[in-house]
Design a protein around this motif. Structure first.
Motif, PDB file in Angstrom:
ATOM      1  N   GLY A  63       0.112  -3.363   4.603  1.00 27.18           N
ATOM      2  CA  GLY A  63      -0.783  -3.072   5.711  1.00 27.18           C
ATOM      3  C   GLY A  63      -1.677  -4.233   6.103  1.00 27.18           C
ATOM      4  N   HIS A  64      -2.071  -5.085   5.145  1.00 28.88           N
ATOM      5  CA  HIS A  64      -3.065  -6.121   5.424  1.00 28.88           C
ATOM      6  C   HIS A  64      -2.518  -7.515   5.123  1.00 28.88           C
ATOM      7  CE1 HIS A  64      -5.551  -2.485   5.128  1.00 28.88           C
ATOM      8  NE2 HIS A  64      -6.376  -3.114   5.919  1.00 28.88           N
ATOM      9  N   GLU A 116       0.829  -1.201   0.000  1.00 29.65           N
ATOM     10  CA  GLU A 116       0.000   0.000   0.000  1.00 29.65           C
ATOM     11  C   GLU A 116       0.868   1.259   0.000  1.00 29.65           C
ATOM     12  OE1 GLU A 116      -3.299  -0.140   2.814  1.00 29.65           O
ATOM     13  OE2 GLU A 116      -2.992  -2.314   3.006  1.00 29.65           O
ATOM     14  N   GLU A 117       0.307   2.330  -0.539  1.00 26.44           N
ATOM     15  CA  GLU A 117       0.982   3.624  -0.567  1.00 26.44           C
ATOM     16  C   GLU A 117       0.200   4.610   0.290  1.00 26.44           C
ATOM     17  OE1 GLU A 117       3.302   4.280  -4.642  1.00 26.44           O
ATOM     18  OE2 GLU A 117       1.131   4.152  -4.933  1.00 26.44           O
ATOM     19  N   LEU A 118       0.895   5.259   1.216  1.00 26.72           N
ATOM     20  CA  LEU A 118       0.295   6.307   2.039  1.00 26.72           C
ATOM     21  C   LEU A 118       0.709   7.659   1.489  1.00 26.72           C
ATOM     22  CD1 LEU A 118       0.807   4.959   5.675  1.00 26.72           C
ATOM     23  CD2 LEU A 118      -1.310   5.054   4.375  1.00 26.72           C
ATOM     24  N   THR A 119      -0.275   8.462   1.147  1.00 26.16           N
ATOM     25  CA  THR A 119      -0.012   9.785   0.579  1.00 26.16           C
ATOM     26  C   THR A 119      -1.134  10.723   1.004  1.00 26.16           C
ATOM     27  OG1 THR A 119       0.538  10.957  -1.489  1.00 26.16           O
ATOM     28  CG2 THR A 119      -1.258   9.362  -1.583  1.00 26.16           C
ATOM     29  N   PRO A 120      -0.903  12.028   1.071  1.00 29.02           N
ATOM     30  CA  PRO A 120      -1.975  12.962   1.428  1.00 29.02           C
ATOM     31  C   PRO A 120      -3.123  12.916   0.418  1.00 29.02           C
ATOM     32  CG  PRO A 120       0.167  14.012   1.671  1.00 29.02           C
ATOM     33  CD  PRO A 120       0.415  12.707   0.987  1.00 29.02           C
ATOM     34  N   LEU A 121      -4.345  12.848   0.931  1.00 27.29           N
ATOM     35  CA  LEU A 121      -5.550  12.804   0.107  1.00 27.29           C
ATOM     36  C   LEU A 121      -6.496  13.900   0.571  1.00 27.29           C
ATOM     37  CD1 LEU A 121      -6.249   8.942   0.149  1.00 27.29           C
ATOM     38  CD2 LEU A 121      -4.919  10.233  -1.538  1.00 27.29           C
ATOM     39  N   CYS A 122      -7.163  14.547  -0.393  1.00 23.24           N
ATOM     40  CA  CYS A 122      -8.097  15.612  -0.041  1.00 23.24           C
ATOM     41  C   CYS A 122      -9.085  15.827  -1.176  1.00 23.24           C
ATOM     42  CB  CYS A 122      -7.356  16.912   0.274  1.00 23.24           C
ATOM     43  SG  CYS A 122      -6.428  17.577  -1.130  1.00 23.24           S
ATOM     44  N   SER A 123     -10.035  16.720  -0.972  1.00 24.53           N
ATOM     45  CA  SER A 123     -11.009  17.045  -2.004  1.00 24.53           C
ATOM     46  C   SER A 123     -10.335  17.866  -3.103  1.00 24.53           C
ATOM     47  CB  SER A 123     -12.160  17.856  -1.396  1.00 24.53           C
ATOM     48  OG  SER A 123     -11.680  19.122  -0.960  1.00 24.53           O
ATOM     49  N   GLU A 160      -3.707   8.700   3.894  1.00 23.87           N
ATOM     50  CA  GLU A 160      -4.382   7.414   3.807  1.00 23.87           C
ATOM     51  C   GLU A 160      -3.834   6.557   2.674  1.00 23.87           C
ATOM     52  OE1 GLU A 160      -6.221   5.750   5.662  1.00 23.87           O
ATOM     53  OE2 GLU A 160      -6.715   7.259   7.163  1.00 23.87           O
ATOM     54  N   SER A 161      -4.182   5.302   2.737  1.00 22.26           N
ATOM     55  CA  SER A 161      -3.768   4.320   1.743  1.00 22.26           C
ATOM     56  C   SER A 161      -4.565   4.502   0.450  1.00 22.26           C
ATOM     57  CB  SER A 161      -3.976   2.907   2.300  1.00 22.26           C
ATOM     58  OG  SER A 161      -3.976   1.955   1.278  1.00 22.26           O
ATOM     59  N   THR A 162      -3.867   4.511  -0.672  1.00 21.49           N
ATOM     60  CA  THR A 162      -4.570   4.596  -1.956  1.00 21.49           C
ATOM     61  C   THR A 162      -5.377   3.333  -2.227  1.00 21.49           C
ATOM     62  OG1 THR A 162      -2.573   3.795  -3.094  1.00 21.49           O
ATOM     63  CG2 THR A 162      -2.877   6.187  -2.957  1.00 21.49           C
ATOM     64  N   LEU A 163      -5.022   2.235  -1.571  1.00 27.25           N
ATOM     65  CA  LEU A 163      -5.823   1.013  -1.698  1.00 27.25           C
ATOM     66  C   LEU A 163      -7.182   1.207  -1.047  1.00 27.25           C
ATOM     67  CD1 LEU A 163      -5.948  -2.141  -2.341  1.00 27.25           C
ATOM     68  CD2 LEU A 163      -5.331  -2.416   0.073  1.00 27.25           C
ATOM     69  N   LEU A 164      -7.202   1.716   0.174  1.00 26.03           N
ATOM     70  CA  LEU A 164      -8.454   1.878   0.901  1.00 26.03           C
ATOM     71  C   LEU A 164      -9.310   2.999   0.323  1.00 26.03           C
ATOM     72  CD1 LEU A 164      -7.210   1.400   4.574  1.00 26.03           C
ATOM     73  CD2 LEU A 164      -8.201  -0.291   3.017  1.00 26.03           C
ATOM     74  N   ALA A 165      -8.679   3.976  -0.302  1.00 16.49           N
ATOM     75  CA  ALA A 165      -9.415   5.092  -0.897  1.00 16.49           C
ATOM     76  C   ALA A 165      -9.564   4.932  -2.408  1.00 16.49           C
ATOM     77  CB  ALA A 165      -8.710   6.414  -0.585  1.00 16.49           C
ATOM     78  N   GLN A 166      -9.398   3.725  -2.904  1.00 11.26           N
ATOM     79  CA  GLN A 166      -9.417   3.482  -4.348  1.00 11.26           C
ATOM     80  C   GLN A 166     -10.732   3.929  -4.990  1.00 11.26           C
ATOM     81  OE1 GLN A 166      -8.571  -0.571  -5.324  1.00 11.26           O
ATOM     82  NE2 GLN A 166      -8.440  -0.222  -7.521  1.00 11.26           N
ATOM     83  N   SER A 194      -0.658   2.411  11.186  1.00 10.18           N
ATOM     84  CA  SER A 194       0.662   2.080  11.713  1.00 10.18           C
ATOM     85  C   SER A 194       1.686   3.150  11.349  1.00 10.18           C
ATOM     86  CB  SER A 194       1.108   0.705  11.192  1.00 10.18           C
ATOM     87  OG  SER A 194       1.157   0.703   9.783  1.00 10.18           O
ATOM     88  N   VAL A 195       1.473   3.862  10.240  1.00 13.52           N
ATOM     89  CA  VAL A 195       2.297   5.009   9.853  1.00 13.52           C
ATOM     90  C   VAL A 195       1.395   6.233   9.825  1.00 13.52           C
ATOM     91  CG1 VAL A 195       3.818   6.013   8.123  1.00 13.52           C
ATOM     92  CG2 VAL A 195       3.807   3.537   8.465  1.00 13.52           C
TER      93      VAL A 195
END
Length: 291
Positions: free
Chosen positions: A253-254, A151-158, A224-230, A183-184
């Motif tokens: 992550g999973h 997974e990749e964690l990166t800033p996400l917003c509108s 957040e994870s780009t996987l979870l926010a796909q 975890s991160v």
């Protein structure tokens, strides 16, 4: 008859369930008490109550019936519906799995999913679950543990908020949303980008799904994870303004966990194959095999 009478508290109600007369049920219970050498019910003219011995026996009889039912379900022919007891991490269930459940059900009509989701790990004791998707590496166990997607964690917003973010330093002027279950967290991301972590945050949640929803509503920037926010990224309600312009935190992550003795033709094995195939098309691709 004993289980029915103990559960309903009535010989008459038990008689209706087993299609006998109340006197026949009463006689059968009396014979059971004589054979067992103990009193199971306290009888009065108006009520019927279990004794201490009766309550203990009823508990074990009901457990036995439940085990028999599970055995019959497992012995059903493949043309019958087979239940699959699935345990998952909450955000993985709501954000990634639920949007794909319809596809699984369509391709596997003989499997009925039984969901439960919380932060605990399945123990697989007493056949409580068949398969588990957990967040974070599980402790060492006798079960099979398979790392899933990177997974990749990166800033996400509108998109509206993203117009104000041209570089990483612009985050200091934004409201940041903390996911305390990650975890991160923001501290790790700012450190990876060589920056100091801001002192406080606008919002904090213990579930990533809540942080993602808050970011969709324009309440701030979530890490957040780009996987979870796909799904949100694909629809455009969320964007990743610093993807390619900052250091992205990559991690596994999973994890998929299940008992090692898995029937290759059973419902759990079929779900496992489907899950891994679906993850091939997710951001990051499948996790590398462990050495």
């Amino acid at each position: 008859m004993f289980e029915s009478a103990g559960r309903t508290g009535s010989f008459a109600a038990a008689a209706r369930e087993v299609d006998l007369s109340p006197s026949a049920v009463s006689h059968a219970i009396r014979k059971l008490e004589e054979t067992a050498g103990m009193q199971l019910f306290v009888r009065t003219t108006r009520s019927l109550e279990l004794t201490r011995e009766g309550r203990l026996l009823l508990e074990h009889v009901q457990r036995g019936f439940a085990e028999m039912q599970r055995g019959f379900q497992r012995a059903l022919p493949e043309t019958q519906v087979t239940p699959l007891r699935l345990h998952t991490a909450p955000t993985f269930a709501t954000q990634w799995l639920m949007p794909r459940v319809a596809g699984f059900m369509q391709s596997h009509p003989g499997i009925a999913l039984r969901f439960s989701a919380d932060v605990n790990y399945a123990t697989f004791d007493d056949d409580d679950h068949d398969i588990d998707v957990v967040y974070g590496p599980p402790t060492a166990s006798r079960h099979e543990v398979i790392p899933l997607v990177v997974e990749e964690l990166t800033p996400l917003c509108s998109p509206h908020l993203a117009a104000r973010i041209a570089g990483v330093h612009d985050l200091y002027n934004c409201q940041l949303i903390q996911s305390e279950g990650q975890s991160v967290q923001w501290g790790g991301w700012f450190s990876a980008n060589g920056l100091a972590t801001p002192g406080d945050f606008a919002l904090a949640f213990d579930r990533s799904s809540m942080a993602i929803a808050a970011a969709v509503d324009g309440l701030g920037v979530a890490l957040e994870s780009t996987l979870l926010a796909q799904r949100e990224l694909a629809s455009g309600v969320l964007v990743a303004p610093l993807m390619g312009r900052s250091t992205t935190v990559r991690y596994i992550g999973h994890y998929l966990v299940h008992p090692r003795a898995l029937d290759p033709h059973g419902a759990a094995a079929r779900f496992k194959r489907w899950l891994l195939a679906e993850l091939i098309g997710s951001p990051g691709g499948p996790a590398p095999p462990e050495a």
